[in-house]
Design a protein around this motif. Structure first.
Motif, short mmCIF file in Angstrom:
data_model
loop_
_atom_site.label_atom_id
_atom_site.label_comp_id
_atom_site.label_asym_id
_atom_site.label_seq_id
_atom_site.Cartn_x
_atom_site.Cartn_y
_atom_site.Cartn_z
N VAL A 103 0.84 -1.20 0.00
CA VAL A 103 0.00 0.00 0.00
C VAL A 103 0.87 1.25 0.00
CG1 VAL A 103 -1.82 1.27 1.20
CG2 VAL A 103 -1.79 -1.24 1.29
N ALA A 104 0.56 2.18 -0.89
CA ALA A 104 1.27 3.47 -0.95
C ALA A 104 0.53 4.49 -0.09
CB ALA A 104 1.36 3.97 -2.39
N VAL A 105 1.30 5.27 0.69
CA VAL A 105 0.73 6.30 1.55
C VAL A 105 1.51 7.60 1.35
CG1 VAL A 105 0.04 4.56 3.24
CG2 VAL A 105 2.19 5.79 3.56
N PRO A 106 0.90 8.76 1.64
CA PRO A 106 1.58 10.04 1.39
C PRO A 106 2.60 10.44 2.45
CG PRO A 106 -0.62 10.43 2.19
CD PRO A 106 -0.51 8.96 2.00
N SER A 107 2.51 9.87 3.64
CA SER A 107 3.45 10.19 4.71
C SER A 107 3.18 9.26 5.88
CB SER A 107 3.30 11.64 5.18
OG SER A 107 4.06 11.88 6.35
N LEU A 152 -3.40 5.11 -0.56
CA LEU A 152 -4.10 5.99 0.36
C LEU A 152 -3.95 7.40 -0.18
CD1 LEU A 152 -5.51 6.37 3.14
CD2 LEU A 152 -3.21 6.65 4.12
N VAL A 153 -5.05 8.02 -0.58
CA VAL A 153 -4.97 9.30 -1.28
C VAL A 153 -5.67 10.40 -0.51
CG1 VAL A 153 -4.79 8.18 -3.52
CG2 VAL A 153 -7.04 8.88 -2.68
N ILE A 154 -5.27 11.63 -0.80
CA ILE A 154 -5.79 12.81 -0.12
C ILE A 154 -6.08 13.89 -1.17
CG2 ILE A 154 -4.63 12.36 2.08
CD1 ILE A 154 -2.34 14.14 1.19
N HIS A 155 -6.56 15.02 -0.68
CA HIS A 155 -6.73 16.21 -1.50
C HIS A 155 -7.63 15.97 -2.72
CE1 HIS A 155 -3.91 17.89 1.20
NE2 HIS A 155 -2.81 17.47 0.62
#
Length: 280
Positions: A103-107, A152-155
């Motif tokens: 899983v990729a996450v932004p931080s 996992l995405v944001i914005h």
């Protein structure tokens, strides 16, 4: 005064007036634009900016040097991070299939990742597999191209993920809201405790009010920093992330922050803190 914010439309909308010298009495800003993973790291360093946008999840590591300001950040409902997959990952809408996945996450110190860990503890038997930290704008392409199983995405990814052929597995904001009946605390504005915090608060609130009163003035500046987003997406982004909590967190906002950090510390995900230190 040195400040570090993200290039996202909500930050540039909020700080446009101050950055451009439109707030009487406010000092000139030396601005660094950086993704949240970088700003979280900057705040944790000894030579961090005077004012900086960080994840609420990163607060426990910086409260000795920085104070949480009651304005300028991002809290709200219907605006939380999301877990996305592609059909090739075989995850579809069954969260249990994330077990052992990449899983990729932004931080690793983002509110998004903190919420993901709290959610995964309830919904992913055995836990996920490898966690990969990527700049948020690289996450959807990585999921689409099969480099990771989920992201996992944001914005603004909330508005653009269908164009990547991705599937929504979980809306963590909706999960949080249903579980707590509170807004989700995403991004915080903090300032060094040695500074005039009431004055900084006033300048930010004045910048927010100016942005609302003169929305056309900031459009060019916002688009310049928005990583080639369309004007329609940037406006949707601002409408979602800039709200009454941006001008003043208020009692409900503080309750949300306390709930998030209390739950996270109970799970051993963040250091325990004196919660009264959150109040200015």
């Amino acid at each position: 005064m040195k400040i570090s914010i993200s290039p996202c439309p909500n930050d540039t909308f909020v700080f446009h007036a101050w950055v451009h010298g439109l707030i009487p009495g406010a000092p000139r800003l030396d601005v660094t634009y950086a993704d949240i993973d970088i700003t979280n790291t900057l705040a944790a360093g000894s030579a961090g900016p005077d004012v900086v946008k960080i994840s609420y999840a990163a607060l426990p590591w910086v409260l000795s040097e920085y104070a949480l300001l009651p304005c300028g950040g991002a809290l709200g409902k219907g605006c939380g991070p999301m877990v996305l997959t592609s059909n090739r990952a075989g995850c579809n809408n069954d969260s249990a299939r994330l077990s052992g996945r990449r899983v990729a996450v932004p931080s690793e110190r983002s509110t998004a990742y903190l919420l993901f860990r709290l959610w995964a503890a309830q919904h992913v038997p055995g836990g996920v597999g490898e966690i990969v930290v990527l700049p948020f704008h690289e996450i959807m392409p990585a999921v689409r191209d099969g480099l990771v199983d989920a992201g996992l995405v944001i914005h603004e990814a909330r508005f653009t993920y269908p164009s990547y052929g991705l599937t929504l597995l979980a809306d963590l904001g909706s999960w949080w809201e249903q579980d707590t009946n509170l807004p989700i605390p995403l991004g915080a504005i903090i300032a060094r405790r040695s500074l005039d915090l009431p004055a900084i608060t006033g300048w930010i609130q004045a910048s927010v009010k100016y942005a609302w009163a003169h929305p056309e003035e900031s459009k060019e500046y916002i688009l310049h920093h928005s990583q080639e987003l369309s004007p329609e997406v940037t406006q949707a982004h601002i409408k979602l992330y800039v709200n009454e909590f941006t001008e003043n967190i208020g009692e409900t906002g503080y309750k949300a922050v306390v709930a998030l950090l209390s739950r996270a510390s109970q799970e051993g995900l963040v250091p325990k803190i004196d919660l009264t230190a959150l109040y200015l």
